[in-house]
Design a protein around this motif. Structure first.
Motif, PDB file in Angstrom:
ATOM      1  N   ASN A 115      -9.563   4.110  -8.133  1.00 32.61           N
ATOM      2  CA  ASN A 115      -9.749   3.482  -6.815  1.00 32.61           C
ATOM      3  C   ASN A 115      -8.578   2.547  -6.482  1.00 32.61           C
ATOM      4  N   CYS A 116      -7.411   2.815  -7.043  1.00 30.40           N
ATOM      5  CA  CYS A 116      -6.132   2.171  -6.720  1.00 30.40           C
ATOM      6  C   CYS A 116      -6.161   0.643  -6.849  1.00 30.40           C
ATOM      7  N   GLY A 117      -6.358  -0.099  -5.772  1.00 29.98           N
ATOM      8  CA  GLY A 117      -6.455  -1.563  -5.847  1.00 29.98           C
ATOM      9  C   GLY A 117      -5.128  -2.294  -5.745  1.00 29.98           C
ATOM     10  N   LEU A 118      -4.043  -1.576  -5.471  1.00 27.91           N
ATOM     11  CA  LEU A 118      -2.730  -2.250  -5.382  1.00 27.91           C
ATOM     12  C   LEU A 118      -2.716  -3.339  -4.302  1.00 27.91           C
ATOM     13  N   CYS A 119      -3.414  -3.089  -3.196  1.00 24.59           N
ATOM     14  CA  CYS A 119      -3.440  -4.079  -2.106  1.00 24.59           C
ATOM     15  C   CYS A 119      -4.123  -5.367  -2.567  1.00 24.59           C
ATOM     16  N   ALA A 159      -2.024   2.783   4.450  1.00 22.96           N
ATOM     17  CA  ALA A 159      -3.329   2.914   5.096  1.00 22.96           C
ATOM     18  C   ALA A 159      -3.727   1.656   5.878  1.00 22.96           C
ATOM     19  N   LEU A 160      -3.120   0.534   5.516  1.00 21.06           N
ATOM     20  CA  LEU A 160      -3.557  -0.732   6.127  1.00 21.06           C
ATOM     21  C   LEU A 160      -2.765  -1.048   7.386  1.00 21.06           C
ATOM     22  N   CYS A 171      -6.106   6.091   2.470  1.00 20.53           N
ATOM     23  CA  CYS A 171      -6.447   5.349   1.249  1.00 20.53           C
ATOM     24  C   CYS A 171      -7.151   6.256   0.244  1.00 20.53           C
ATOM     25  N   CYS A 215       0.838  -1.212   0.000  1.00 23.46           N
ATOM     26  CA  CYS A 215       0.000   0.000   0.000  1.00 23.46           C
ATOM     27  C   CYS A 215       0.869   1.258   0.000  1.00 23.46           C
ATOM     28  N   PRO A 216       0.770   2.073  -1.052  1.00 23.93           N
ATOM     29  CA  PRO A 216       1.633   3.252  -1.142  1.00 23.93           C
ATOM     30  C   PRO A 216       1.316   4.292  -0.071  1.00 23.93           C
ATOM     31  N   SER A 217       0.067   4.312   0.434  1.00 30.13           N
ATOM     32  CA  SER A 217      -0.287   5.351   1.423  1.00 30.13           C
ATOM     33  C   SER A 217      -0.172   4.823   2.841  1.00 30.13           C
ATOM     34  N   TYR A 250      -4.999   8.791  -1.427  1.00 31.54           N
ATOM     35  CA  TYR A 250      -4.183   8.226  -2.515  1.00 31.54           C
ATOM     36  C   TYR A 250      -5.029   8.015  -3.772  1.00 31.54           C
ATOM     37  N   TRP A 251      -6.266   7.553  -3.563  1.00 31.30           N
ATOM     38  CA  TRP A 251      -7.174   7.394  -4.715  1.00 31.30           C
ATOM     39  C   TRP A 251      -7.270   8.704  -5.500  1.00 31.30           C
TER      40      TRP A 251
HETATM   41  S1  SF4 Z   1      -6.557   0.834  -2.376  1.00 35.55           S
HETATM   42 FE1  SF4 Z   1      -5.284  -0.463  -1.042  1.00 35.55          FE
HETATM   43  S2  SF4 Z   1      -3.190  -0.114  -1.736  1.00 35.55           S
HETATM   44 FE2  SF4 Z   1      -4.405   1.537  -2.578  1.00 35.55          FE
HETATM   45  S3  SF4 Z   1      -4.237   3.180  -1.098  1.00 35.55           S
HETATM   46 FE3  SF4 Z   1      -6.075   2.058  -0.548  1.00 35.55          FE
HETATM   47  S4  SF4 Z   1      -5.423   0.541   0.965  1.00 35.55           S
HETATM   48 FE4  SF4 Z   1      -3.591   1.334  -0.054  1.00 35.55          FE
END
Ligand code: SF4
Ligand code: SF4
Lengths: 466, 97
Positions: free
Chosen positions: A384-388, A344-345, A374, A340-342, A377-378
């Protein structure tokens, strides 16, 4: 992507994995070694390593849990949580980034990605809470409504919903002191969700009324395209989420017609994410387990799926929660949090009762996320990112034997989770260039593929071969 | 289809290997057959994972799995052949196959 393991730990884990290789066939094939309880619900066919359980793997304190208002999530209250000034800055940044990347032809943000993104949102049926008025009911046909056992009903609804495009389907019975608390107190549009002793549902400017006799919730998944998801955090990735919501709007309407055609109520989501807490209903219905993402993790598609629900007065045999060792795996894994780049998790090893902010609902012991990080970052990447989701070892296509082996072993015992995660780090090491907006997998390679499955989904994953 | 062909090849190859070692009166011990069988099992796992990861559009994971399973398979096969050859060089013995 850091591996978080010393060489000594890795060798120890690999030694354990060797022992696991010996034990895994027993867990895949049979029941003797691990006291397997692979009870099949009347409706749902699941992979052999999925065990049903009386309670979900995530602890719930029903006394503490209260009905939550959806608009308090960052979907509805982001500005309130971060302030108008920051929100304005993020809006400006989002517009600038999307505009620049479009003009630069940045993979995943090009004109064709944007065009397909808009296209996937089109053509869905009308979405509403109340059942359609023009349905051909048994009353109109002059016949009595459909009757049968709750098990027959569960089987029938499952068959119908698979045909209409659902992935997995489960049922929850509403109980005032427990599961009813998963229905929102207020919907995203702030309308109050009343549960009242009335015969018919209703809706006005301020309220939606669910008759008390409607005691069953149908919960279902619609899987997303893993290959498209892997282009996170681009517009191309985002559109697989969009497509799933579009598909569901049609599915929901069709399900409402189907239930009305049998003589029963189908009360749907008035808008995206309305009515009740989707991951919670998915967990109670046994569609999956909760995860470090604080979202539903399914045995069939990992987290790469969306969850939906409908309230009905058709009595349905409830499906049980499951334990496939996935929530336990999350305690060791932390890969999504790393990706997660931000940041957030949660990086905690154990889940907690302590929420991170008003966007979380207290009353369950979870890996709570900082939703504002999160969302911020979106806004920066404009999607809506989704990298996680792409990081998750369980979000695989499940053709390789290794996946089956990992799933069976993780389900049987948590002892090998560290070693399985280490192998996943080798085969799925993460994006080569984790710069803002850069994709996990090349979107241009996606556009060259002309052989991906319909909607990008392997619809038979986890189900018996047809 | 691939598995049917592989099964036929392994069946025919195994039958030929047993006949050949007997005809040559090579003293193959039970543990050498076991090493060989493990090597074949690892090779099959390597092939399954390699082809399946390619189907999953994960060529990097396919190569890693090929190495993780294929290399130990090759080592076991080489060890089995070496043991038979080494003993045969020292003293001609009877077959135990
Ligand atoms: S979608 Fe997942 S990877 Fe992207 S910013 Fe949110 S928690 Fe982090
Ligand atoms: S990446 Fe790991 S920690 Fe995160 S949801 Fe998946 S299994 Fe759990």
């Amino acid at each position: 992507m850091s591996m978080n393991l010393t060489r000594r730990e890795l060798l120890k884990d690999l030694g354990l994995l060797g022992a696991g290789i010996t034990l895994a066939p027993a867990s895949i094939v049979g029941n003797t070694v691990f006291d397997w309880d692979n009870e099949q619900t009347p409706a749902l066919s699941r992979p052999s390593w999925v065990r049903t359980a009386d309670k979900p793997t995530m602890e719930i304190d029903w006394e503490k849990m209260q009905r939550y208002s959806e608009w308090r999530t960052t979907r509805g209250s982001f500005v309130e949580y971060v302030g108008k000034e920051r929100d304005d800055r993020l809006t400006k940044l989002q517009t600038e980034n999307l505009d620049r990347w479009l003009k630069q032809n940045k993979p995943g943000y090009t004109l064709k990605d944007r065009a397909l993104g808009v296209a996937t949102g089109q053509g869905s049926g009308a979405q509403g809470f109340l059942p359609p008025k023009d349905a051909t009911t048994p009353e109109k046909l002059g016949v009595p409504k459909w009757t049968g056992s709750p098990e027959d009903a569960a089987r029938m609804v499952t068959a119908a919903m698979r045909h209409l495009g659902a992935g997995t389907i489960g049922f929850v019975q509403l109980d005032t002191n427990t599961t009813e608390k998963l229905i929102y107190a207020q919907d995203p549009d702030k309308k109050e969700m009343k549960i009242a002793d009335v015969d018919l549902p209703s809706e006005d400017d301020k309220t939606r009324v669910i008759p008390k006799k409607a005691r069953w919730v149908i919960a279902w998944t619609i899987p997303m395209s893993q290959e498209t998801m892997k282009t996170a955090p681009t517009v191309l990735c985002q559109l697989t989420t969009g497509l799933t919501y579009t598909l569901n709007r049609s599915l929901q309407l069709r399900l409402q017609y189907f239930l009305a055609g049998l003589g029963y109520l189908g009360l749907g989501e008035a808008s995206t994410n309305a009515l009740g807490i989707s991951p919670a209903f998915g967990t109670m219905a046994g569609l999956g387990e909760m995860s470090r993402l604080n979202r539903l993790m399914t045995p069939e598609w990992g987290p790469i799926t969306r969850v939906f629900k409908m309230v009905t007065d058709l009595p349905l045999a409830p499906t049980k929660p499951i334990n496939a060792g996935m929530f336990e795996f999350c305690k060791v894994c932390k890969k999504c949090a790393d990706f997660c780049p931000s940041k957030a998790l949660s990086f905690d090893t154990e889940p907690t009762w302590q929420v991170r902010g008003p966007w979380n609902n207290p009353g369950h012991k979870a890996f709570f996320e900082d939703s504002t990080k999160c969302r911020a970052y979106w806004r920066q990447v404009g999607t809506n990112c989704g990298l996680c989701f792409t990081a998750c070892p369980f979000g695989t296509k499940n053709h390789a034997f290794f996946h089956e082996f990992r799933n069976a072993l993780a389900s049987a015992t948590p002892v090998f989770d560290g070693a399985l995660k280490a192998v996943d780090d080798w085969i799925n090491p993460g994006p080569a260039n984790p710069e803002l907006g850069n994709p996990f997998k090349d979107p241009e390679a996606w556009w060259r593929r002309t052989d991906l499955p319909i909607f990008g989904i392997n619809t038979s994953s986890g189900l018996s071969e047809i | 289809m691939m598995w049917l062909i592989l099964g036929l090849i392994i069946g025919a190859g195994g039958w030929w290997l047993v006949s050949w070692t007997r005809a040559r009166k090579l003293g193959v011990r039970w543990y050498e057959w076991l090493l060989g069988a493990l090597a074949v099992a690892l090779a099959l796992l390597a092939i399954q994972n390699y082809t399946a990861f390619l189907r999953e559009m994960e060529p990097y994971a396919a190569s890693v799995m090929l190495a993780l399973l294929g290399v130990p398979g090759l080592i076991l096969a080489a060890l089995a052949v070496f043991l038979v050859w080494w003993r045969g060089r020292k003293s001609p013995t009877k077959s135990t196959a």
